[in-house]
Design a protein around this motif. Sequence first.
Motif, PDB file in Angstrom:
ATOM      1  N   ALA A  76      74.118  58.870  12.972  1.00 41.04           N
ATOM      2  CA  ALA A  76      75.305  58.798  12.089  1.00 41.04           C
ATOM      3  C   ALA A  76      76.070  60.245  12.072  1.00 41.04           C
ATOM      4  N   GLU A  77      74.926  61.331  12.016  1.00 40.98           N
ATOM      5  CA  GLU A  77      75.500  62.592  12.022  1.00 40.98           C
ATOM      6  C   GLU A  77      75.985  63.193  13.203  1.00 40.98           C
ATOM      7  N   HIS A  78      76.026  62.340  14.232  1.00 40.40           N
ATOM      8  CA  HIS A  78      76.178  62.550  15.637  1.00 40.40           C
ATOM      9  C   HIS A  78      77.275  61.693  16.155  1.00 40.40           C
ATOM     10  N   SER A  79      78.377  61.347  15.218  1.00 39.30           N
ATOM     11  CA  SER A  79      79.402  60.330  15.608  1.00 39.30           C
ATOM     12  C   SER A  79      80.611  60.920  16.435  1.00 39.30           C
ATOM     13  N   ASN A  80      80.802  62.207  16.384  1.00 40.32           N
ATOM     14  CA  ASN A  80      81.881  62.981  17.141  1.00 40.32           C
ATOM     15  C   ASN A  80      81.095  63.256  18.387  1.00 40.32           C
ATOM     16  N   ARG A  81      82.372  62.819  19.506  1.00 45.83           N
ATOM     17  CA  ARG A  81      81.786  62.775  20.802  1.00 45.83           C
ATOM     18  C   ARG A  81      81.632  64.466  21.337  1.00 45.83           C
ATOM     19  N   VAL A  82      82.720  65.034  20.611  1.00 50.39           N
ATOM     20  CA  VAL A  82      82.622  66.611  21.106  1.00 50.39           C
ATOM     21  C   VAL A  82      81.288  67.068  20.585  1.00 50.39           C
ATOM     22  N   CYS A  83      80.871  66.950  19.468  1.00 44.51           N
ATOM     23  CA  CYS A  83      79.592  67.341  18.854  1.00 44.51           C
ATOM     24  C   CYS A  83      78.341  66.722  19.667  1.00 44.51           C
ATOM     25  N   ARG A  84      78.625  65.505  20.201  1.00 47.06           N
ATOM     26  CA  ARG A  84      77.334  65.021  21.184  1.00 47.06           C
ATOM     27  C   ARG A  84      77.436  65.974  22.329  1.00 47.06           C
ATOM     28  N   ARG A  85      78.479  65.976  23.086  1.00 44.01           N
ATOM     29  CA  ARG A  85      78.734  66.779  24.232  1.00 44.01           C
ATOM     30  C   ARG A  85      78.070  68.060  24.247  1.00 44.01           C
ATOM     31  N   LEU A  86      78.465  68.914  23.050  1.00 41.95           N
ATOM     32  CA  LEU A  86      77.988  70.188  22.824  1.00 41.95           C
ATOM     33  C   LEU A  86      76.397  70.164  22.688  1.00 41.95           C
ATOM     34  N   HIS A  87      75.670  69.074  22.121  1.00 42.63           N
ATOM     35  CA  HIS A  87      74.390  68.887  22.034  1.00 42.63           C
ATOM     36  C   HIS A  87      73.934  68.846  23.528  1.00 42.63           C
ATOM     37  N   VAL A  88      74.309  67.937  24.286  1.00 46.72           N
ATOM     38  CA  VAL A  88      74.016  67.680  25.691  1.00 46.72           C
ATOM     39  C   VAL A  88      73.915  68.865  26.464  1.00 46.72           C
ATOM     40  N   ILE A  89      75.126  69.549  26.348  1.00 46.56           N
ATOM     41  CA  ILE A  89      75.201  70.882  27.189  1.00 46.56           C
ATOM     42  C   ILE A  89      74.327  71.686  26.853  1.00 46.56           C
ATOM     43  N   GLY A  90      73.888  72.063  25.377  1.00 50.93           N
ATOM     44  CA  GLY A  90      72.714  72.738  25.068  1.00 50.93           C
ATOM     45  C   GLY A  90      71.500  72.407  25.607  1.00 50.93           C
ATOM     46  N   SER A  91      71.350  71.265  25.600  1.00 54.74           N
ATOM     47  CA  SER A  91      70.005  70.662  26.157  1.00 54.74           C
ATOM     48  C   SER A  91      69.857  70.838  27.366  1.00 54.74           C
ATOM     49  N   VAL A  92      70.854  70.875  28.302  1.00 58.52           N
ATOM     50  CA  VAL A  92      70.576  70.976  29.665  1.00 58.52           C
ATOM     51  C   VAL A  92      70.622  72.375  29.996  1.00 58.52           C
TER      52      VAL A  92
END
Length: 104
Positions: free
Chosen positions: A20-36
């Motif tokens: 729920a704290e990651h509902s914004n797509r840009v936020c999720r994308r930044l998390h994925v980019i950081g993880s990669v």
Amino acid sequence: MPEKNTTYKSFKEFYPYYLAEHSNRVCRRLHVIGSVLVILMLIYVFISSHWWWLLSVPVIGYGFAWVGHFFFEKNKPATFQYPLYSLLGDWVMFWQVLRGQIRF
């Protein structure tokens, strides 16, 4: 919806709040980019034996995630209140994005 100040007894209880704290797509994308980038940096460190680059791993991972929270999600990262569950949540969410279970 789980609340922010709840004491979670398990990761299973925590994870719906995390999502729920990651509902914004840009936020999720930044998390994925950081993880990669964290994965790529770890590969580089182990191949090159430049161990001091390990210091960049938390900066890369948290840096992208926190930009997502502060500027796009407009909330406080769960890391501040639930550091271990939050770290685990990031990698579970990353895996679910890769598998198509969560929209990138």
